[in-house]
Design an enzyme around this catalytic site. Structure first.
Site, PDB file in Angstrom:
ATOM      1  N   LYS A   4      40.021  40.520  56.471  1.00 61.18           N
ATOM      2  CA  LYS A   4      41.030  41.163  55.625  1.00 61.18           C
ATOM      3  C   LYS A   4      42.164  41.731  56.472  1.00 61.18           C
ATOM      4  O   LYS A   4      42.034  41.916  57.695  1.00 61.18           O
ATOM      5  CB  LYS A   4      40.368  42.267  54.793  1.00 61.18           C
ATOM      6  CG  LYS A   4      39.317  41.736  53.804  1.00 61.18           C
ATOM      7  CD  LYS A   4      38.702  42.881  52.995  1.00 61.18           C
ATOM      8  CE  LYS A   4      37.647  42.369  52.019  1.00 61.18           C
ATOM      9  NZ  LYS A   4      37.014  43.469  51.263  1.00 61.18           N
ATOM     10  N   TYR A  44      38.060  36.878  43.410  1.00 61.85           N
ATOM     11  CA  TYR A  44      37.255  38.023  42.973  1.00 61.85           C
ATOM     12  C   TYR A  44      36.996  37.993  41.461  1.00 61.85           C
ATOM     13  O   TYR A  44      36.811  39.046  40.856  1.00 61.85           O
ATOM     14  CB  TYR A  44      37.949  39.326  43.370  1.00 61.85           C
ATOM     15  CG  TYR A  44      37.811  39.683  44.842  1.00 61.85           C
ATOM     16  CD1 TYR A  44      36.547  39.807  45.436  1.00 61.85           C
ATOM     17  CD2 TYR A  44      38.931  39.918  45.638  1.00 61.85           C
ATOM     18  CE1 TYR A  44      36.413  40.143  46.779  1.00 61.85           C
ATOM     19  CE2 TYR A  44      38.801  40.258  46.986  1.00 61.85           C
ATOM     20  CZ  TYR A  44      37.540  40.374  47.546  1.00 61.85           C
ATOM     21  OH  TYR A  44      37.408  40.711  48.874  1.00 61.85           O
ATOM     22  N   ASN A 107      37.379  47.486  54.416  1.00 65.07           N
ATOM     23  CA  ASN A 107      36.090  47.183  55.039  1.00 65.07           C
ATOM     24  C   ASN A 107      36.080  45.883  55.848  1.00 65.07           C
ATOM     25  O   ASN A 107      35.036  45.272  56.052  1.00 65.07           O
ATOM     26  CB  ASN A 107      34.957  47.248  54.007  1.00 65.07           C
ATOM     27  CG  ASN A 107      35.114  46.234  52.884  1.00 65.07           C
ATOM     28  OD1 ASN A 107      36.030  45.413  52.905  1.00 65.07           O
ATOM     29  ND2 ASN A 107      34.213  46.280  51.914  1.00 65.07           N
ATOM     30  N   HIS A 110      35.463  39.864  54.167  1.00 67.47           N
ATOM     31  CA  HIS A 110      34.796  39.348  52.975  1.00 67.47           C
ATOM     32  C   HIS A 110      33.703  38.392  53.438  1.00 67.47           C
ATOM     33  O   HIS A 110      33.893  37.660  54.408  1.00 67.47           O
ATOM     34  CB  HIS A 110      35.785  38.584  52.085  1.00 67.47           C
ATOM     35  CG  HIS A 110      35.079  37.758  51.064  1.00 67.47           C
ATOM     36  ND1 HIS A 110      34.529  38.307  49.934  1.00 67.47           N
ATOM     37  CD2 HIS A 110      34.749  36.429  51.055  1.00 67.47           C
ATOM     38  CE1 HIS A 110      33.921  37.350  49.252  1.00 67.47           C
ATOM     39  NE2 HIS A 110      34.034  36.210  49.903  1.00 67.47           N
ATOM     40  N   GLU A 121      34.211  29.252  47.080  1.00 63.17           N
ATOM     41  CA  GLU A 121      35.241  29.912  47.893  1.00 63.17           C
ATOM     42  C   GLU A 121      35.857  28.944  48.910  1.00 63.17           C
ATOM     43  O   GLU A 121      37.063  28.986  49.162  1.00 63.17           O
ATOM     44  CB  GLU A 121      34.653  31.153  48.563  1.00 63.17           C
ATOM     45  CG  GLU A 121      34.355  32.229  47.516  1.00 63.17           C
ATOM     46  CD  GLU A 121      33.649  33.473  48.028  1.00 63.17           C
ATOM     47  OE1 GLU A 121      33.490  34.411  47.248  1.00 63.17           O
ATOM     48  OE2 GLU A 121      33.255  33.498  49.215  1.00 63.17           O
TER      49      GLU A 121
HETATM   50  P1  IDP Z   1      31.309  42.782  49.175  1.00 57.34           P
HETATM   51  O1  IDP Z   1      32.655  42.591  49.816  1.00 57.34           O
HETATM   52  O2  IDP Z   1      30.378  43.580  50.040  1.00 57.34           O
HETATM   53  O3  IDP Z   1      30.689  41.487  48.704  1.00 57.34           O
HETATM   54  P2  IDP Z   1      31.933  43.316  46.377  1.00 57.34           P
HETATM   55  O4  IDP Z   1      31.109  44.147  45.467  1.00 57.34           O
HETATM   56  O5  IDP Z   1      31.936  41.833  46.187  1.00 57.34           O
HETATM   57  O6  IDP Z   1      31.518  43.700  47.878  1.00 57.34           O
HETATM   58  O7  IDP Z   1      33.419  43.864  46.272  1.00 57.34           O
HETATM   59  C1  IDP Z   1      34.494  43.140  46.825  1.00 57.34           C
HETATM   60  C2  IDP Z   1      35.405  44.106  47.534  1.00 57.34           C
HETATM   61  O8  IDP Z   1      35.941  45.032  46.588  1.00 57.34           O
HETATM   62  C3  IDP Z   1      34.722  44.982  48.589  1.00 57.34           C
HETATM   63  O9  IDP Z   1      34.604  44.344  49.846  1.00 57.34           O
HETATM   64  C4  IDP Z   1      35.637  46.169  48.645  1.00 57.34           C
HETATM   65  O10 IDP Z   1      36.774  45.921  49.473  1.00 57.34           O
HETATM   66  C5  IDP Z   1      36.102  46.297  47.206  1.00 57.34           C
HETATM   67  N1  IDP Z   1      35.243  47.260  46.500  1.00 57.34           N
HETATM   68  C6  IDP Z   1      33.971  47.089  46.083  1.00 57.34           C
HETATM   69  N2  IDP Z   1      33.472  48.186  45.483  1.00 57.34           N
HETATM   70  C7  IDP Z   1      34.486  49.089  45.530  1.00 57.34           C
HETATM   71  C8  IDP Z   1      34.604  50.432  45.063  1.00 57.34           C
HETATM   72  O11 IDP Z   1      33.669  51.029  44.501  1.00 57.34           O
HETATM   73  N3  IDP Z   1      35.807  51.045  45.297  1.00 57.34           N
HETATM   74  C9  IDP Z   1      36.837  50.431  45.924  1.00 57.34           C
HETATM   75  N4  IDP Z   1      36.765  49.166  46.369  1.00 57.34           N
HETATM   76  C10 IDP Z   1      35.603  48.493  46.177  1.00 57.34           C
HETATM   77 MG    MG Z   2      31.280  40.201  47.178  1.00 60.82          MG
END
Ligand code: IDP
Ligand code: MG
Length: 145
Positions: A4, A44, A107, A110, A121
């Protein structure tokens, strides 16, 4: 996997690619893309309706992303272990998010969460000819056979 924009800005492209390489995984697709809103929404799509969806799409639209296709034994499940929990403050040290990130919205990476998702994807981000087919010369030192 994708790196990212926050990790790009923090100079961690090589760190993240290096972790995949050092583990023994083979990079077969690699490119920087500046996604449209439609691409991020498609990527997403399963999160549509979640409270953070709009902010996530806004953040990732129009900012560069390094898209990676990696191959190897257990790569999809184990790359998730290497990445760590979605919330970097829960991800243990030694994981990408544990070592390189603090906030859930910054974070670093992805990661595809299943074989089916990974296929979708790869199709979304790569043309077939953008995924390479080659053997690593050191494969015998990664795999028993
Ligand atoms: P992942 O990246 O660990 O698979 P996902 O649940 O697929 O997590 O969510 C995709 C992305 O959305 C996350 O990497 C994060 O950047 C963002 N995200 C997920 N949950 C939250 C949240 O509760 N608050 C803000 N951003 C979130
Ligand atoms: Mg995910």
């Amino acid at each position: 996997m994708a790196i990212k924009y926050d990790a790009i800005q923090r100079g961690n492209i090589s760190e993240i690619l290096g972790r995949l390489e050092k583990k023994g995984y083979k990079i077969v697709g690699l490119k920087m893309v500046t996604p449209t809103r439609q691409q991020i929404e498609a990527h997403y799509h399963d999160l549509k309706g979640r409270p953070f969806f709009a902010g996530l799409v806004d953040y990732m639209t129009g900012l560069p992303l390094v898209c990676i296709v990696a191959e190897g034994k257990g790569v999809i499940s184990y790359s998730r272990v290497m990445i760590g929990a979605t919330n970097p403050l829960v991800a243990p040290p030694g994981t990408i998010r544990g070592d390189l990130s603090v906030d859930v919205g910054r974070n670093s990476v992805h990661g595809s969460d299943s074989v089916e998702t990974a296929k979708d994807e790869i199709n979304l981000w790569f043309k077939p000819e953008e995924v390479a087919n080659y053997e690593l010369a050191n494969a015998q030192w990664v795999y028993e056979k």
